[in-house]
Design a protein around this motif. Structure first.
Motif, PDB file in Angstrom:
ATOM      1  N   VAL A 185     -10.888 -16.581  12.752  1.00 32.15           N
ATOM      2  CA  VAL A 185     -11.349 -15.477  12.561  1.00 32.15           C
ATOM      3  C   VAL A 185      -9.905 -14.509  12.476  1.00 32.15           C
ATOM      4  CG1 VAL A 185     -12.720 -13.378  12.789  1.00 32.15           C
ATOM      5  CG2 VAL A 185     -13.487 -15.813  13.306  1.00 32.15           C
ATOM      6  N   ALA A 186      -9.460 -14.019  11.306  1.00 26.36           N
ATOM      7  CA  ALA A 186      -8.237 -13.397  11.210  1.00 26.36           C
ATOM      8  C   ALA A 186      -8.261 -12.004  10.399  1.00 26.36           C
ATOM      9  CB  ALA A 186      -7.086 -14.036  10.715  1.00 26.36           C
TER      10      ALA A 186
ATOM     11  N   PRO B 100     -12.103 -20.328   6.932  1.00 31.48           N
ATOM     12  CA  PRO B 100     -11.423 -18.960   7.392  1.00 31.48           C
ATOM     13  C   PRO B 100     -12.140 -17.797   7.280  1.00 31.48           C
ATOM     14  CG  PRO B 100     -11.150 -19.855   5.207  1.00 31.48           C
ATOM     15  CD  PRO B 100     -12.069 -20.624   5.774  1.00 31.48           C
ATOM     16  N   LEU B 101     -12.510 -16.942   8.157  1.00 38.92           N
ATOM     17  CA  LEU B 101     -13.187 -15.671   8.171  1.00 38.92           C
ATOM     18  C   LEU B 101     -12.219 -14.361   8.307  1.00 38.92           C
ATOM     19  CD1 LEU B 101     -16.158 -16.936  10.284  1.00 38.92           C
ATOM     20  CD2 LEU B 101     -16.324 -16.395   7.863  1.00 38.92           C
ATOM     21  N   GLN B 102     -12.545 -13.462   7.830  1.00 45.65           N
ATOM     22  CA  GLN B 102     -11.968 -12.226   7.909  1.00 45.65           C
ATOM     23  C   GLN B 102     -12.635 -10.944   8.415  1.00 45.65           C
ATOM     24  OE1 GLN B 102      -8.834 -11.876   4.534  1.00 45.65           O
ATOM     25  NE2 GLN B 102      -9.002  -9.703   4.394  1.00 45.65           N
ATOM     26  N   PHE B 103     -11.865 -10.419   9.406  1.00 43.80           N
ATOM     27  CA  PHE B 103     -12.579  -8.928   9.796  1.00 43.80           C
ATOM     28  C   PHE B 103     -12.629  -7.953   8.543  1.00 43.80           C
ATOM     29  CE2 PHE B 103     -10.370 -10.598  13.938  1.00 43.80           C
ATOM     30  CZ  PHE B 103     -11.713 -10.652  14.698  1.00 43.80           C
ATOM     31  N   PRO B 104     -13.734  -6.982   8.724  1.00 41.01           N
ATOM     32  CA  PRO B 104     -13.589  -6.187   7.827  1.00 41.01           C
ATOM     33  C   PRO B 104     -12.468  -5.007   8.162  1.00 41.01           C
ATOM     34  CG  PRO B 104     -15.435  -6.001   9.529  1.00 41.01           C
ATOM     35  CD  PRO B 104     -14.937  -7.216   9.578  1.00 41.01           C
TER      36      PRO B 104
ATOM     37  N   GLU C 128     -19.783  -7.914  10.971  1.00 40.21           N
ATOM     38  CA  GLU C 128     -19.793  -8.573   9.884  1.00 40.21           C
ATOM     39  C   GLU C 128     -18.490  -9.162   9.358  1.00 40.21           C
ATOM     40  OE1 GLU C 128     -21.549  -6.486   6.675  1.00 40.21           O
ATOM     41  OE2 GLU C 128     -23.538  -7.020   7.188  1.00 40.21           O
ATOM     42  N   LEU C 129     -18.469 -10.490   9.004  1.00 36.01           N
ATOM     43  CA  LEU C 129     -17.016 -11.168   8.677  1.00 36.01           C
ATOM     44  C   LEU C 129     -17.360 -11.510   7.203  1.00 36.01           C
ATOM     45  CD1 LEU C 129     -16.378 -13.542  11.692  1.00 36.01           C
ATOM     46  CD2 LEU C 129     -15.758 -11.473  11.522  1.00 36.01           C
ATOM     47  N   LYS C 130     -16.090 -11.434   6.649  1.00 35.02           N
ATOM     48  CA  LYS C 130     -15.959 -11.909   5.069  1.00 35.02           C
ATOM     49  C   LYS C 130     -15.458 -13.256   5.045  1.00 35.02           C
ATOM     50  CE  LYS C 130     -14.063 -11.216   0.571  1.00 35.02           C
ATOM     51  NZ  LYS C 130     -13.247 -10.451  -0.343  1.00 35.02           N
ATOM     52  N   SER C 131     -16.312 -14.353   4.383  1.00 37.13           N
ATOM     53  CA  SER C 131     -15.692 -15.585   4.001  1.00 37.13           C
ATOM     54  C   SER C 131     -14.479 -15.464   3.130  1.00 37.13           C
ATOM     55  CB  SER C 131     -16.880 -16.379   3.609  1.00 37.13           C
ATOM     56  OG  SER C 131     -16.220 -17.754   3.041  1.00 37.13           O
TER      57      SER C 131
END
Length: 922
Positions: free
Chosen positions: A822-823, A841-845, A891-894
């Motif tokens: 998560v980055a 790989p997941l991304q912080f809003p 929430e995280l974005k794929s």
């Protein structure tokens, strides 16, 4: 349409052209325009992609929708359409090539176990592997340095080279350029690249743009020759060579307009450092950059290649230069056949791929540089995009010392003493200043002193600059003038010259400069990446002891493209990218704490001060030297490029099609990636109650995640090798051990400069094993978590995975048991590599990060939404349970961005998908 072609050619574009005395067939972009509308202003790089789609239209992976989307891009200047790109060929270097061939060998083993023919696993596209990353600077500054380093390299890497020789005979379409020949990108530019490819197809000869992907991020260097190519992870490259297309969104294209000319005394290196700074500030990650404008008219391919090489440093997928007269001039200079040059010109003009004066394509956005404004520059201390004007080098280093910014391990006493000492003078210029951490030492019988800022490594190295005759000749001219005046290199400087090809040696010799470079210690040490990849070798014992005893912040100056923390040498905390002539100048000065405009480099035979301006060559002098570079040099050196020396030829080659693994080998081991793999993938489950393995900040590079350089005896990798009978002096490097997953797992997150925020004031690959609160090596903690069945996640900041296209940064992450990263943002290649190994790989809003969530690393993490359908860009939920039992969620974005990537992830990785597909079709 002719049945000899593979394309459905729904737009009826199949055509022929005459080049010289030969007829070629091709898929015509002007004919496509009759259906698509005017595409003349489509960026040149996208025209190459459009031709690729026309030629590979099959109604399944490429259909009319994809082709129309390229035309629609002109109206919107962006696109969300996913396309399948099929490069003409694949380029590898040995650090990434060895694990690539290991994977292919493991895939053959998996196919054999499934009862099918292992020869199913075979490159379908041409693959060239250049052995360039293994030579180290063990010996330097002597006439025998080259022969000694090559002998050490061959002995040190015997197992690896035997394995590559096996691969050479076991696989079709697979060529190996032996050690001691050159750097893959320079060999690619000077020899392998064609600009326009052609092959027999039935009774016709099909012509199409030369395109490639490479397992090294600096594959982009070839863009300077009008060849579209970029770096991918080894995993993705293996899939491409096995016939899988490269899945990508049609990119935004940033137009970079160049005008004017470089001023007297300014080099191509200064230009590229300026371009890198500008583009990194703009933000071009995941985008193409394309250079245009009348400033290209007189810009030679060598300069273009210097700029294109550093696309990874400015963050772009590629930095493309269109074909023009300069392209043809370079092809002729480097000994390409007349027939090939005629084809390039005829094809480029027929396809609208030829740069015309005043032509300005339509771009997503543009920026501009007047080259007359470029000034002498360096970059550092730890990022290539951090340009420093040469005139500001002294003050920049003083500020670094005063604030200790980015320099871990600086004590409060050192910071305060530096802050109070504003007027210190550099070592080698004025010895009156004694810094508390300075150390006296003796070198070659001479007593001297090492001060902060001392240049302990001065290396002319890497493809970026050694492929450019103008900066190499400038370095030779500086050396010639310095020797004439009686200047000498400071005794504590480790000097090296590692050209990217043997042609450089030829023209330095013909120019009359090699003897002068030798006089200053810049003897040939090898043809390879050396210092730029971290193979700088050991510092002299006395220098190493002085650095350690005084905890001195010393410097390297290298003509490379990478200066990340811990990469060049573990003891060198500041690393500065510079042009080859400046590398020579700093070797003479001996310290970066100099204002080279005002302070001398040394004294001449009469005791008079000698300044940089006294040695710096004029453009006229450089141009006259470059005129001595001749076509015959290229033809001579590349005539037997695949042959190798007697030692290479004598290596025994097993003739089996399936590799015979040896349990005793510490270099090549059967990787566990395909163990227990079923015909269908297992269902994906949510990540439940995971522990945080590492809590990381911004700009964590693939060097931080999977270092390439040396490692110590007390590290997990060092302990493993010693347990297997390897003496520490024979450890070699992480990069050379990439064929052994046991070493590489232990080396994951093991960079000596990585900082895990779970621990206070601790540097290196350590973490807190939360159940007991113990500090331990990241590998050891990961193994304990695996024993308990606990899944793991990594949390990071911005630009996660910057740098090299290092597939082991993803492979190691997977083998440690990390399910997700998560980055805040990702660099392109590492994001793709994680998916290619089945790591999410997941991304912080925007506005949320590890700090706003108050993460310490002691939390448990649950990620929900993975057990449903995997789609590109979907939103998942992360639930956090803190140490005190309180909870939070976000929430995280794929960052699975394409449908193909979703398929690869579902299969647990791209190679698993490829094997399953091959078994189905067999």
């Amino acid at each position: 349409m002719s049945s000899d072609t593979h394309s459905q050619d729904s737009l009826n574009t199949f055509s022929s052209l005459q080049a010289g005395k030969r007829t070629y067939h091709y898929y015509s972009l002007p004919k496509a325009a009759e259906s698509l509308g005017d595409i003349s202003r489509l960026p040149f790089s996208l025209k190459v992609l459009l031709e690729n789609l026309l030629r590979n239209e099959d109604g399944i992976t490429v259909d009319q929708t994809h082709i129309n989307a390229m035309a629609q891009w002109l109206k919107d200047r962006h696109s969300d359409t996913e396309i399948q790109f099929r490069p003409a060929r694949v380029l590898m270097q040995d650090f990434t090539g060895v694990p690539g061939v290991v994977d292919l060998a493991a895939m053959r083993e998996a196919v054999k176990k499934a009862g099918k023919n292992p020869a199913l696993i075979n490159p379908l596209s041409p693959v060239d592997l250049v052995i360039d990353h293994s030579v180290m600077v063990d010996e330097f500054g002597t006439p025998t340095a080259f022969s000694e380093n090559v002998a050490i390299e061959m002995e040190r890497n015997q197992e690896r080279y035997e394995f590559l020789r096996w691969g050479q005979q076991a696989f079709d379409n697979f060529r190996v350029v032996p050690p001691g020949t050159g750097i893959c990108h320079q060999v690619n530019l000077e020899y392998l690249g064609k600009t326009v490819w052609h092959k027999k197809q039935g009774d016709k000869t099909l012509a199409y743009p030369d395109t490639l992907v490479g397992t090294d991020s600096h594959t982009t260097m070839i863009n300077g020759l009008g060849i579209l190519g970029w770096g991918v992870g080894g995993i993705e490259a293996e899939a491409a060579m096995l016939g899988q297309p490269v899945s990508m969104l049609i990119p935004e294209v940033v137009g970079f307009k160049v005008s004017g000319k470089l001023r007297e005394g300014i080099t191509a290196t200064d230009l590229v450092l300026t371009v890198t700074e500008m583009l990194r500030k703009k933000g071009v990650v995941g985008k193409f950059v394309e250079f245009y404008g009348d400033g290209l008219k007189d810009m030679p391919v060598a300069d273009r290649a210097t700029i294109a090489n550093m696309a990874p440093e400015y963050g772009a997928t590629c930095g493309f230069f269109p074909v023009d007269e300069q392209t043809l001039k370079y092809l002729r200079l480097t000994g390409r056949e007349d027939e090939q040059v005629e084809l390039v010109e005829a094809y480029a003009k027929a396809q609208g791929l030829w740069r015309e004066p005043g032509h300005e394509p339509a771009y997503s956005s543009t920026m501009e540089l007047d080259m007359s404004k470029v000034e002498a520059s360096m970059a550092g201390p730890k990022r290539p995009q951090d340009r420093v004007a040469l005139k500001n080098m002294k003050s920049t280093f003083e500020l670094l010392m005063a604030t200790a910014e980015g320099l871990p391990g600086a004590s409060d006493s050192r910071e305060s003493s530096l802050a109070s000492e504003g007027g210190q003078t550099a070592v080698g210029v004025d010895n009156s200043y004694h810094h508390p951490s300075s150390q006296h030492l003796e070198l070659n019988g001479t007593k001297t002193r090492l001060d902060p800022g001392a240049v302990v490594i001065a290396a002319i190295t890497s493809c970026t600059n050694t492929s450019n005759p103008s900066v190499m000749m400038a370095a030779g001219l500086i050396a010639q003038k310095a020797v004439a005046k009686g200047l000498k290199t400071k005794p504590w400087v480790k000097t090296s010259l590692a050209p990217g090809s043997k042609v450089v040696t030829d023209y330095l010799r013909v120019g009359g400069f090699q003897d002068d470079l030798n006089e200053l210690g810049f003897n040939l040490v090898g043809y390879g990446c050396t210092t730029c990849i971290g193979n700088s070798g050991p510092l002299p014992d006395a220098v190493e002891k002085a650095v350690l005893d005084g905890d001195i912040t010393v410097a390297s100056v290298l003509s490379g493209n990478r200066n990340f923390e811990g990469r060049v040498h573990p003891l060198v905390k500041t690393n500065w990218l510079a042009s080859p002539p400046l590398v020579v100048a700093y070797a003479l000065a001996g310290n970066v704490r100099l204002d080279l405009d005002k302070e001398p480099l040394g004294k001449d035979k009469e005791g008079n001060p000698v300044f940089l301006k006294d040695l710096w060559p004029s453009q006229k002098e450089v141009a006259e030297a470059v005129e001595k570079v001749k076509t015959d040099m290229y033809r001579k050196e590349y005539a037997e490029v695949f042959d190798g020396d007697d030692t290479w030829k004598a290596i025994k080659v097993p003739e089996s099609k399936v590799y015979e693994w040896s349990e005793k080998s510490t270099y090549i081991q059967h990787p566990p990636f395909f163990e227990g793999m079923g015909e269908e993938p297992e269902p994906i489950e949510d990540v439940k109650d995971a522990r945080i393995l590492a809590l990381l900040g911004d700009s964590v590079t693939t060097d931080h995640i999977s270092p390439a350089g040396s490692f110590k005896a007390d590290s997990p990798a060092g302990k493993y090798l010693q347990e297997h009978g390897v003496d520490p002096k024979n450890f070699n490097s992480y990069g050379s051990r990439r064929g052994n997953h046991e070493v590489m797992m232990r080396g994951t997150f093991a960079n000596v400069r990585i900082r895990n925020e779970m621990l206070e004031n601790v540097e290196g690959g350590f973490t807190k094993f939360v159940p007991t609160g113990e500090q331990m090596a990241i590998y050891d903690a990961a193994m304990k978590y695996q024993e308990q069945g606990t899944p793991l996640v990594v949390i990071a900041g911005k630009e996660y995975g910057t740098g090299s296209s290092r597939d082991w940064a993803a492979k190691g992450t997977r083998l440690l048991g990390v399910r997700a990263v998560v980055a805040e943002s990702y660099e392109r290649i590492h994001r793709s590599n994680l998916i290619g190994m089945g790591v999410m790989p997941l991304q912080f809003p925007e506005g949320t990060d590890r700090k706003s969530l108050k993460l310490t690393g002691e939390e448990t993490i649950t990620i929900n939404g993975l057990s449903g359908e995997i789609k590109p860009g979907q939103t998942l939920t992360m639930a956090i349970t803190y140490k005190d039992g309180s909870t939070a969620s976000c929430e995280l974005k794929s960052r699975i961005d394409t449908a193909n990537e979703a398929v690869y992830f579902i299969h647990g990785g791209i190679l698993h998908y490829v094997v399953r597909e091959m078994l189905k079709s067999a």
